[in-house]
Design a protein around this motif. Structure first.
Motif, PDB file in Angstrom:
ATOM      1  N   PHE A   7      73.258  -5.885  19.014  1.00  0.00           N
ATOM      2  CA  PHE A   7      72.341  -5.149  20.051  1.00  0.00           C
ATOM      3  C   PHE A   7      70.896  -5.578  19.789  1.00  0.00           C
ATOM      4  N   GLU A   8      70.572  -5.735  18.299  1.00  0.00           N
ATOM      5  CA  GLU A   8      68.923  -6.053  18.259  1.00  0.00           C
ATOM      6  C   GLU A   8      68.951  -7.458  18.558  1.00  0.00           C
ATOM      7  N   ARG A   9      69.704  -8.260  18.374  1.00  0.00           N
ATOM      8  CA  ARG A   9      69.645  -9.624  18.731  1.00  0.00           C
ATOM      9  C   ARG A   9      69.650 -10.036  20.386  1.00  0.00           C
ATOM     10  N   LEU A  10      70.442  -9.288  21.022  1.00  0.00           N
ATOM     11  CA  LEU A  10      70.719  -9.383  22.415  1.00  0.00           C
ATOM     12  C   LEU A  10      70.107  -8.520  23.500  1.00  0.00           C
ATOM     13  N   GLY A  11      69.792  -7.057  22.877  1.00  0.00           N
ATOM     14  CA  GLY A  11      69.509  -6.339  23.742  1.00  0.00           C
ATOM     15  C   GLY A  11      70.319  -5.899  24.573  1.00  0.00           C
ATOM     16  N   VAL A  12      70.106  -4.978  25.708  1.00  0.00           N
ATOM     17  CA  VAL A  12      70.891  -4.283  27.115  1.00  0.00           C
ATOM     18  C   VAL A  12      70.474  -4.945  28.187  1.00  0.00           C
ATOM     19  N   GLN A  13      71.395  -5.500  29.002  1.00  0.00           N
ATOM     20  CA  GLN A  13      71.063  -5.713  30.287  1.00  0.00           C
ATOM     21  C   GLN A  13      71.624  -4.494  31.309  1.00  0.00           C
ATOM     22  N   TYR A  14      70.786  -4.022  32.194  1.00  0.00           N
ATOM     23  CA  TYR A  14      71.141  -3.008  33.219  1.00  0.00           C
ATOM     24  C   TYR A  14      71.352  -3.909  34.588  1.00  0.00           C
ATOM     25  N   VAL A  15      72.432  -3.522  35.161  1.00  0.00           N
ATOM     26  CA  VAL A  15      72.774  -3.905  36.528  1.00  0.00           C
ATOM     27  C   VAL A  15      72.710  -2.884  37.397  1.00  0.00           C
ATOM     28  N   ARG A  16      72.063  -2.741  38.392  1.00  0.00           N
ATOM     29  CA  ARG A  16      72.216  -1.763  39.440  1.00  0.00           C
ATOM     30  C   ARG A  16      72.270  -2.223  40.989  1.00  0.00           C
ATOM     31  N   ASN A  17      73.212  -1.763  41.616  1.00  0.00           N
ATOM     32  CA  ASN A  17      73.376  -1.659  43.113  1.00  0.00           C
ATOM     33  C   ASN A  17      73.036  -0.670  43.852  1.00  0.00           C
ATOM     34  N   TYR A  18      72.242  -0.881  44.934  1.00  0.00           N
ATOM     35  CA  TYR A  18      71.657   0.692  45.558  1.00  0.00           C
ATOM     36  C   TYR A  18      72.620   0.545  46.853  1.00  0.00           C
ATOM     37  N   ILE A  19      73.699   1.440  46.840  1.00  0.00           N
ATOM     38  CA  ILE A  19      74.627   1.447  47.781  1.00  0.00           C
ATOM     39  C   ILE A  19      74.479   2.861  48.478  1.00  0.00           C
ATOM     40  N   PRO A  20      74.069   2.772  49.649  1.00  0.00           N
ATOM     41  CA  PRO A  20      73.829   3.970  50.420  1.00  0.00           C
ATOM     42  C   PRO A  20      75.061   4.772  50.332  1.00  0.00           C
ATOM     43  N   PHE A  77      84.822  -2.211  44.086  1.00  0.00           N
ATOM     44  CA  PHE A  77      83.649  -3.196  44.681  1.00  0.00           C
ATOM     45  C   PHE A  77      83.519  -4.248  43.304  1.00  0.00           C
ATOM     46  N   GLY A  78      84.559  -4.040  42.233  1.00  0.00           N
ATOM     47  CA  GLY A  78      84.169  -4.789  41.159  1.00  0.00           C
ATOM     48  C   GLY A  78      83.115  -4.640  40.195  1.00  0.00           C
ATOM     49  N   ASP A  79      83.280  -5.137  38.967  1.00  0.00           N
ATOM     50  CA  ASP A  79      82.347  -4.555  38.182  1.00  0.00           C
ATOM     51  C   ASP A  79      80.968  -4.958  38.477  1.00  0.00           C
ATOM     52  N   GLU A  80      80.849  -6.260  38.966  1.00  0.00           N
ATOM     53  CA  GLU A  80      79.393  -6.835  39.437  1.00  0.00           C
ATOM     54  C   GLU A  80      78.600  -5.947  40.481  1.00  0.00           C
ATOM     55  N   ASN A  81      79.494  -5.228  41.146  1.00  0.00           N
ATOM     56  CA  ASN A  81      78.671  -4.511  42.553  1.00  0.00           C
ATOM     57  C   ASN A  81      78.767  -2.946  42.274  1.00  0.00           C
ATOM     58  N   VAL A  82      79.427  -2.384  41.105  1.00  0.00           N
ATOM     59  CA  VAL A  82      79.119  -1.030  41.139  1.00  0.00           C
ATOM     60  C   VAL A  82      77.917  -0.488  40.932  1.00  0.00           C
ATOM     61  N   PRO A  83      77.550   0.754  41.267  1.00  0.00           N
ATOM     62  CA  PRO A  83      76.189   1.169  41.067  1.00  0.00           C
ATOM     63  C   PRO A  83      75.421   0.888  39.983  1.00  0.00           C
ATOM     64  N   TYR A  84      75.972   1.356  38.673  1.00  0.00           N
ATOM     65  CA  TYR A  84      75.455   0.857  37.367  1.00  0.00           C
ATOM     66  C   TYR A  84      76.548   0.475  36.500  1.00  0.00           C
ATOM     67  N   ASN A  85      76.201  -0.583  35.851  1.00  0.00           N
ATOM     68  CA  ASN A  85      76.755  -0.979  34.680  1.00  0.00           C
ATOM     69  C   ASN A  85      75.707  -1.752  33.563  1.00  0.00           C
ATOM     70  N   THR A  86      76.386  -1.805  32.409  1.00  0.00           N
ATOM     71  CA  THR A  86      75.428  -2.471  31.417  1.00  0.00           C
ATOM     72  C   THR A  86      76.429  -3.384  30.690  1.00  0.00           C
ATOM     73  N   TYR A  87      75.544  -4.526  30.214  1.00  0.00           N
ATOM     74  CA  TYR A  87      76.039  -5.662  29.399  1.00  0.00           C
ATOM     75  C   TYR A  87      74.934  -5.950  28.196  1.00  0.00           C
ATOM     76  N   TYR A  88      75.496  -6.755  27.558  1.00  0.00           N
ATOM     77  CA  TYR A  88      74.693  -7.159  26.499  1.00  0.00           C
ATOM     78  C   TYR A  88      73.704  -7.945  26.980  1.00  0.00           C
ATOM     79  N   GLY A  89      72.551  -8.376  26.327  1.00  0.00           N
ATOM     80  CA  GLY A  89      71.187  -8.739  27.209  1.00  0.00           C
ATOM     81  C   GLY A  89      71.548 -10.109  27.834  1.00  0.00           C
ATOM     82  N   ASP A  90      72.626 -10.789  27.303  1.00  0.00           N
ATOM     83  CA  ASP A  90      72.720 -12.193  27.846  1.00  0.00           C
ATOM     84  C   ASP A  90      73.767 -11.951  28.853  1.00  0.00           C
ATOM     85  N   GLY A  91      74.244 -10.903  29.281  1.00  0.00           N
ATOM     86  CA  GLY A  91      75.141 -10.864  30.593  1.00  0.00           C
ATOM     87  C   GLY A  91      76.436 -10.593  29.869  1.00  0.00           C
TER      88      GLY A  91
END
Length: 337
Positions: free
Chosen positions: A162-175, A256-270
Motif C-alpha cells: 500500500f505504501e508503494r502503490l497507494g489507493v485508487q478511488y473510482v466513483r460513478n455518479y449515478i442518479p 453495472f460491473g465493477d468498473e461502473n458501480v458507484p464506489y470502488n477502490t483498487y491499488y493505486g496502479d489500478g
C-alpha cells in the motif's frame, strides 16, 4: 502512548479523565457543575484539549450546556478559526447552519463502516466534531478505532504494497443510486467540476453523455502534521464494493460491473485489492473498535488522522450534528512559509 493522569483543569467544576469506565478512546471531559459553558471552557483550555485529542485520538465533552445548532456552532468557533464547508461530498447531509450539518443520512438499519473523514481528498479536515441533540432509543453509537493501532496490526508486506502503490478511488455518479455529480461538487457546471478536479489530482471522464466517472489516487498511509505519527488513513475498505451488504454488492456488480458501480477502490496502479487483504483490513479495524452510548448534549471531538469513526444501526429518532475544521492544507502552508 503516554498516559495522562486524571487531573483537574484549573476549573473545579470540570474533570478530565483519560481513562473512564474502561475507555481510553475517547478521553472524557466532564462538567460537574450544572450550566458550565463548553465554548468558554474550550477557549480557556486549548492546549489541554489539543494534547488530549492527539494522545487519546478523541475527546468526549459531557455534562456541558450544548443545545442545538447555534450552541454547537459557538463550540466550533471556540475550537477553531477554520470551520469548513462540506466539499467533494460522498454522503448525503443537510446543512442546518453555516458549517453545521446533520450526520450522514443513511437509513437507520444500515451500518456506516469505520473511516477517516474525507481521506480520499487532498485537503481533509484534521478534526470532525459531533454533537448529540437526541440519542437513539436503541443503538446508534459512533464506534471509534485508533488508526495507529490499525496500522500496527497489518502485516509488513501489506503495508509495503500500500505504501508503494497507494489507493485508487473510482466513483460513478449515478442518479438515483449514488450522489449526483451536482450534489458532490455543489455546482451545475461541468466546467467548474473539471477545474476543481484538475487542481485536485482527479481524472474526469464523461460516460454516456451526462454520467461522470472520476479517478483519484492517494497515499494509504499519512503522517500527522503535528505529532508526526504514521497512521492508516484512507477509504480503501470503506469504498470497496464488497463492503456493502452482500446482496447490494452482488446486485450492483451484476447490473453495472465493477468498473461502473458507484464506489470502488483498487491499488493505486489500478490492480484489484486481494480478498485476503480486505479480510486483513476488516480484522484490524474490528480489533481496534470501541464505543460508548450517546447522551443528550454530548460533544465528541475526533482527531481525524488518528481516529476512524463509524455509525451503528439504530431505532427511534436520532439526531447527531457534525462539523469539520482545520484543513490539513493550512498546516502544509505553515510548513513551507
Amino acid at each position: 502512548m503516554t498516559q495522562l493522569n486524571e487531573a483537574p483543569t484549573g476549573a473545579p467544576s470540570v474533570t478530565v479523565s483519560p481513562q473512564w469506565d474502561g475507555h481510553t478512546l475517547p478521553a472524557l471531559v466532564r462538567a460537574d457543575a450544572p450550566g458550565t459553558d463548553l465554548a468558554a471552557w474550550i477557549r480557556g483550555n486549548g492546549p489541554l484539549i489539543d494534547d488530549l485529542a492527539r494522545r487519546a485520538g478523541a475527546v468526549l465533552f459531557r455534562g456541558f450546556v450544548v443545545t442545538g445548532a447555534d450552541a454547537f456552532r459557538s463550540v466550533m468557533d471556540a475550537l477553531s478559526g477554520q470551520v469548513l464547508e462540506y466539499g467533494e461530498r460522498s454522503s448525503p447531509r443537510t446543512e442546518v447552519e453555516e458549517g453545521i450539518y446533520t450526520s450522514t443520512e443513511h437509513p437507520a438499519d444500515q451500518h456506516i463502516l469505520l473511516h477517516n473523514e474525507q481521506s480520499y481528498t487532498d485537503n481533509w479536515p484534521l478534526r470532525i466534531v459531533f454533537c448529540c441533540e437526541r440519542p437513539a432509543d436503541l443503538g446508534g453509537r459512533t464506534p471509534l478505532a485508533d488508526s495507529r493501532g490499525v496500522l500496527s496490526r497489518l502485516r509488513p508486506e501489506t503495508l509495503q504494497k500500500f505504501e508503494r502503490l497507494g489507493v485508487q478511488y473510482v466513483r460513478n455518479y449515478i442518479p438515483g443510486i449514488s450522489l449526483s455529480w451536482q450534489e458532490t461538487f455543489q455546482t451545475e457546471s461541468r466546467e467548474e467540476v473539471a477545474a476543481y478536479c484538475a487542481s485536485n489530482g482527479i481524472t474526469v471522464e464523461w460516460v454516456d453523455g451526462d454520467r461522470l466517472r472520476t479517478r483519484q489516487s492517494r497515499p494509504a498511509l499519512r503522517s500527522h502534521p503535528v505529532t508526526g505519527e504514521r497512521t492508516w488513513f484512507n477509504h480503501a475498505l470503506f469504498f470497496h464494493v464488497t463492503s456493502l451488504p452482500e446482496e447490494v454488492s452482488e446486485g450492483l456488480r451484476a447490473a453495472f460491473g465493477d468498473e461502473n458501480v458507484p464506489y470502488n477502490t483498487y491499488y493505486g496502479d489500478g490492480t484489484p485489492i486481494e480478498d485476503e487483504t480486505l479480510a486483513e483490513l476488516r480484522a484490524a479495524y474490528a480489533a481496534e473498535t470501541t464505543g460508548f452510548d450517546w447522551e443528550q448534549g454530548d460533544v465528541l471531538l475526533v482527531e481525524n488522522m488518528i481516529t476512524a469513526h463509524a455509525r451503528e444501526p439504530f431505532e427511534g429518532p436520532r439526531r447527531i450534528l457534525a462539523a469539520m475544521c482545520d484543513p490539513v492544507g493550512s498546516y502544509r502552508a505553515e510548513a513551507t512559509a
